[in-house]
Design a protein around this motif. Structure first.
Motif, PDB file in Angstrom:
ATOM      1  N   TRP A 161       0.837  -1.194   0.000  1.00 25.89           N
ATOM      2  CA  TRP A 161       0.000   0.000   0.000  1.00 25.89           C
ATOM      3  C   TRP A 161       0.880   1.256   0.000  1.00 25.89           C
ATOM      4  O   TRP A 161       2.065   1.211   0.274  1.00 25.89           O
ATOM      5  N   SER A 172      -5.354   9.405   2.615  1.00 26.44           N
ATOM      6  CA  SER A 172      -5.830   8.460   1.611  1.00 26.44           C
ATOM      7  C   SER A 172      -4.892   7.271   1.558  1.00 26.44           C
ATOM      8  O   SER A 172      -3.696   7.399   1.845  1.00 26.44           O
ATOM      9  N   ALA A 174      -3.932   3.890  -0.934  1.00 23.63           N
ATOM     10  CA  ALA A 174      -4.034   3.029  -2.107  1.00 23.63           C
ATOM     11  C   ALA A 174      -3.409   1.687  -1.749  1.00 23.63           C
ATOM     12  O   ALA A 174      -2.312   1.645  -1.195  1.00 23.63           O
ATOM     13  N   LEU A 188      -8.750   1.865  -3.325  1.00 19.15           N
ATOM     14  CA  LEU A 188      -8.476   3.228  -2.880  1.00 19.15           C
ATOM     15  C   LEU A 188      -9.538   3.685  -1.890  1.00 19.15           C
ATOM     16  O   LEU A 188     -10.729   3.575  -2.170  1.00 19.15           O
ATOM     17  N   THR A 190     -10.275   7.057   0.839  1.00 21.46           N
ATOM     18  CA  THR A 190      -9.866   8.359   1.360  1.00 21.46           C
ATOM     19  C   THR A 190     -10.708   8.688   2.584  1.00 21.46           C
ATOM     20  O   THR A 190     -11.925   8.508   2.569  1.00 21.46           O
ATOM     21  N   GLY A 200      -6.465  11.228  -3.013  1.00 26.75           N
ATOM     22  CA  GLY A 200      -6.610   9.893  -3.595  1.00 26.75           C
ATOM     23  C   GLY A 200      -5.723   9.721  -4.814  1.00 26.75           C
ATOM     24  O   GLY A 200      -5.112   8.668  -5.013  1.00 26.75           O
ATOM     25  N   THR A 204      -2.630   7.062  -5.233  1.00 25.53           N
ATOM     26  CA  THR A 204      -2.616   6.173  -6.398  1.00 25.53           C
ATOM     27  C   THR A 204      -1.305   6.294  -7.164  1.00 25.53           C
ATOM     28  O   THR A 204      -0.699   5.289  -7.553  1.00 25.53           O
ATOM     29  N   TRP A 207       1.382   4.594  -5.232  1.00 24.11           N
ATOM     30  CA  TRP A 207       1.241   3.129  -5.311  1.00 24.11           C
ATOM     31  C   TRP A 207       1.855   2.602  -6.604  1.00 24.11           C
ATOM     32  O   TRP A 207       2.494   1.550  -6.625  1.00 24.11           O
ATOM     33  N   TYR A 220      -6.597  -0.001 -12.632  1.00 23.15           N
ATOM     34  CA  TYR A 220      -7.433   0.884 -11.816  1.00 23.15           C
ATOM     35  C   TYR A 220      -8.856   0.707 -12.327  1.00 23.15           C
ATOM     36  O   TYR A 220      -9.179   1.101 -13.448  1.00 23.15           O
ATOM     37  N   SER A 229     -14.467   8.254  -7.982  1.00 24.13           N
ATOM     38  CA  SER A 229     -13.334   7.422  -8.390  1.00 24.13           C
ATOM     39  C   SER A 229     -12.885   7.779  -9.803  1.00 24.13           C
ATOM     40  O   SER A 229     -11.684   7.788 -10.103  1.00 24.13           O
TER      41      SER A 229
END
Length: 248
Positions: A161, A172, A174, A188, A190, A200, A204, A207, A220, A229
């Motif tokens: 993560w 947040s 991920a 994900l 937040t 977020g 991401t 990550w 994703y 999202s």
């Protein structure tokens, strides 16, 4: 060279499939490929402009599977925002006394080392700081904001993560919602107090830079109606490549 163009569509969809699900040798779905091994969909169809791929759950009768696969074989390329031609028939076959529950998804490519400029500080699970944070939470309890979101113990923070830290708090996170040898699907979350501010997207992007994911294709995915999202994907400039249908 742009590595997005190097993976053929058929291979990309198969990698997504084997990332999402645990399967029998014949390709039938046993369960989701998550640590909890939650039940998988009874029918799954995914597509992009070049090709489609479908799968069925292991507990379905062979005759029903043959009918579903026959219908799926005649589907034109399944792309957003189109609806599968045989949707009503799939729902009828799997619904029993009424239409089966279903949802549509969007599948984005997530390149390694996706860039994003933001104010958050990024901490990965494979760092000493990340490991120390988990040790602290195991001893002193998980912060209420994350406990309220369903994280009851440190094992619920699925590795690898990346956390976006703001003012000393995890804004947040991920994480690897699905992890296979060849692919990884991002999850994900937040914290409520930090939503809508780009954290977020920061998590991401962080990550996508984790060393342990370097050899895997990254995905994703989100529901078609999950606007927040999709905003994250837009912030990062992610390419929408596929669409999916799940019938539970």
């Amino acid at each position: 060279m742009n590595n997005r163009l190097m993976i053929p569509a058929s291979h990309w969809l198969k990698t997504d499939f084997h990332t999402l699900f645990r399967t029998r040798p014949d390709g039938r779905i046993v369960c989701e490929n998550d640590p909890d091994q939650t039940p998988g969909p009874r029918f799954w169809l995914a597509g992009c402009a070049e090709t489609n791929l479908c799968a069925t759950r292991a507990d379905l009768p062979d005759g029903l599977v043959a009918e579903l696969e026959g219908l799926a074989a005649s589907e034109p390329p399944f792309v957003h925002p189109n609806t599968p031609v045989h949707l009503e028939r799939y729902l009828s076959l799997l619904g029993g006394d009424g239409p089966a529950e279903h949802n549509f998804g969007l599948v984005f490519e997530l390149p390694h080392d996706t860039p994003y400029q933001g104010d958050a500080r990024l901490v990965g699970s494979d760092s000493e700081e990340g490991a120390g944070m988990m040790r602290s939470w195991a001893t002193d309890r998980i912060p209420k904001a994350w406990f309220d979101l369903g994280f009851r113990e440190v094992a619920d923070f699925w590795t690898p993560w990346c956390a976006a830290i703001v003012d000393g708090e995890v804004a947040s996170l991920a994480f690897a919602a699905r992890l296979a040898d060849t692919g990884a699907e991002l999850g994900l979350v937040t914290a409520k107090a930090f939503r809508g501010r780009g954290f977020g997207a920061a998590a991401t992007a962080g990550w996508s830079q984790l060393p342990t994911l370097r050899s895997r294709t990254l995905f994703y995915s989100t529901d078609r109606d999950n606007v927040s999202s999709q905003r994250v994907a837009a912030r990062l400039g992610l390419r929408l490549r596929g669409a999916s249908l799940r019938i539970s």
